[in-house]
Design a protein around this motif. Structure first.
Motif: not given
Length: 479
Positions: A468-469, A472
């Motif tokens: 996820t990060y 992002e």
């Protein structure tokens, strides 16, 4: 000798339409301008320093970064040592014949037209100097005026630390005119001589203890809308990417090891309370201290971690690791409660087994109902309540029921019929009893189950976290 330059200065004043009172310093400057290497040079009589050289004048910007002095995350500032070059065509000026260029005194910039350069994100600017200021003004034979300045500048950069330490900061520095619109003056980039390091390689990026700083000139046309119209701008992109290796070694690796160490408590015998409790509590306190160091202390003392309005990426990781260790400690509390509950039920089960075995060994009782009905029942009143007394034939029945005493909270009640409204509560109580006995089983059933579930959950969390990060952070990068 001053009177020799009075006509020139008077003409300059007339061209500007303002009164002019000459002073000694400006006259000395004019003498240096007119007599450079024994060549006479004078400005045109109709020259005005308040009028641009022409319509739609192009101003070329060149920046050569010498050093990145520092990055202040709390103030959101970047300090740079740069060589700034600004050039434009001035068709009204020309150099003496036979010369490719002439160097003019720095003070001469007050006598000619210069662009009102405005750097949008500029905080402070200081021209470097040793014996004299590092600034030059040069006029070329192709009627190009070039201004070069060596300066230390501080740039304001808006930063977002939600993805810290996976964040990539992008700062855009715009060079434009404050007064002239794009119909009068436009700004473009011009490549300058690159800066080479000691090894002879061109410096494309600068490595700091925490950042890798990269500079990219944006060749596209940019417009700034303010004041009386649209203003042309030349943009310099600064990208700050962190050195992730230090954060992996200082925060991510220790916290992961603390979580893995907490799984070792599942292999310790539950009866060894001090050893297992010390392991879990020490690990939990270590993670809490690490979280305070990253977040609270960094904010108060302006070190380690920058401030952000939301939870940062590293804070989410540390909080999750703390929750995993806390759940391991909570699992141990459930095991201790189950062991205590299991021991209590073991004693009750032994009593029930003895009662059941005694009932099986007792002779069968045959009751003559006709005789029972004809047999009078005697008794004595006790406290206003009549207490019957059994006869000799009922002694066997009394002994049998005395050995089969059923407690109100006994599991035997689970098999007894009841109304439909209480059946759900009875089943739920039975399931709770089985669950607690499973947790407190002497062979460590819950610990075995936790030893499989905890690593799987932490592995899944790690995969989801980094996927996820990292996505992002990649999305936040400029094209």
């Amino acid at each position: 000798m001053w009177t020799l330059f009075m006509p020139l200065l008077a003409l300059l004043a007339q061209g500007d339409g303002v009164s002019f009172t000459p002073n000694k310093e400006l006259l000395e400057c004019a003498s240096q301008i007119l007599y450079i290497d024994q060549h006479a040079y004078q400005l045109p009589t109709n020259y005005s320093r308040n009028i641009p050289p022409g319509k739609n004048t192009t101003v070329y910007i060149g920046v050569n970064v010498n050093r990145v002095s520092g990055v202040d995350e709390n103030r959101e500032e970047i300090t740079l040592d740069v060589f700034l070059q600004v050039s434009w065509e001035e068709m009204r000026l020309k150099v003496p014949p036979g010369r490719s260029y002439i160097d003019l005194p720095w003070e001469f910039r007050q006598l000619i037209w210069t662009p009102d350069l405005y750097i949008w994100q500029l905080q402070t600017m200081r021209i470097l100097s040793v014996l004299q200021e590092m600034a030059s003004l040069r006029l070329y034979a192709n009627r190009t005026v070039s201004v070069s300045i060596g300066a230390t500048i501080t740039i304001k950069c808006e930063m977002d630390f939600v993805l810290y330490p996976l964040d990539v900061q992008n700062c855009a520095i715009d060079f434009s005119s404050y007064k002239y619109t794009r119909e009068d003056v436009r700004f473009e980039w011009r490549e300058v001589a690159p800066w080479f390091g000691l090894a002879g390689e061109q410096r494309r990026e600068f490595r700091l203890p925490k950042y890798v700083v990269t500079f990219v000139t944006d060749k596209s046309k940019h417009i700034r809308n303010f004041g009386e119209g649209e203003h042309s701008a030349a943009r310099l992109q600064i990208k700050l990417s962190r050195e992730l290796r230090g954060y992996l070694l200082e925060s991510y690796l220790p916290s992961s090891l603390f979580v893995i160490i907490s799984w070792g408590s599942f292999c310790v015998i539950p009866e060894i309370v001090p050893g297992r409790m010390v392991l879990l509590v020490t690990t939990l306190l270590s993670l809490v201290t690490m979280f305070d160091t990253v977040s609270i202390i960094g904010v108060i003392f302006s070190t380690n971690s920058p401030d952000a309005l939301e939870l940062k990426c590293i804070e989410v990781w540390l909080i999750s690791c703390t929750i995993f260790v806390f759940l391991a400690l909570l699992e141990y509390f459930v095991v201790l409660f189950g062991i205590r509950y299991d021991k209590s039920w073991s004693r009750r089960r032994q009593d029930l087994r003895r009662a059941a075995s005694a009932a099986q060994l007792a002779p069968p009782i045959h009751i003559n109902h006709s005789q029972r009905l004809s047999t009078p029942v005697s008794g004595t009143p006790q406290g206003g309540v009549f207490s019957p007394q059994l006869s000799v034939e009922d002694e066997g029945l009394k002994q049998q029921f005395s050995h089969q005493t059923i407690q109100r909270d006994s599991p035997i009640l689970d098999t007894m019929p009841g109304d439909s409204s209480g059946s759900f509560l009875v089943r739920f109580a039975a399931m709770a009893d089985r669950g607690v006995m499973f947790c407190g089983a002497q062979h460590g059933a819950l610990d075995k189950f936790a030893l499989m579930v905890f690593p799987i959950c932490f592995t899944l969390f790690t995969i989801i976290y980094w996927t996820t990060y990292l996505s992002e952070a990649h999305r936040a990068m400029p094209d």
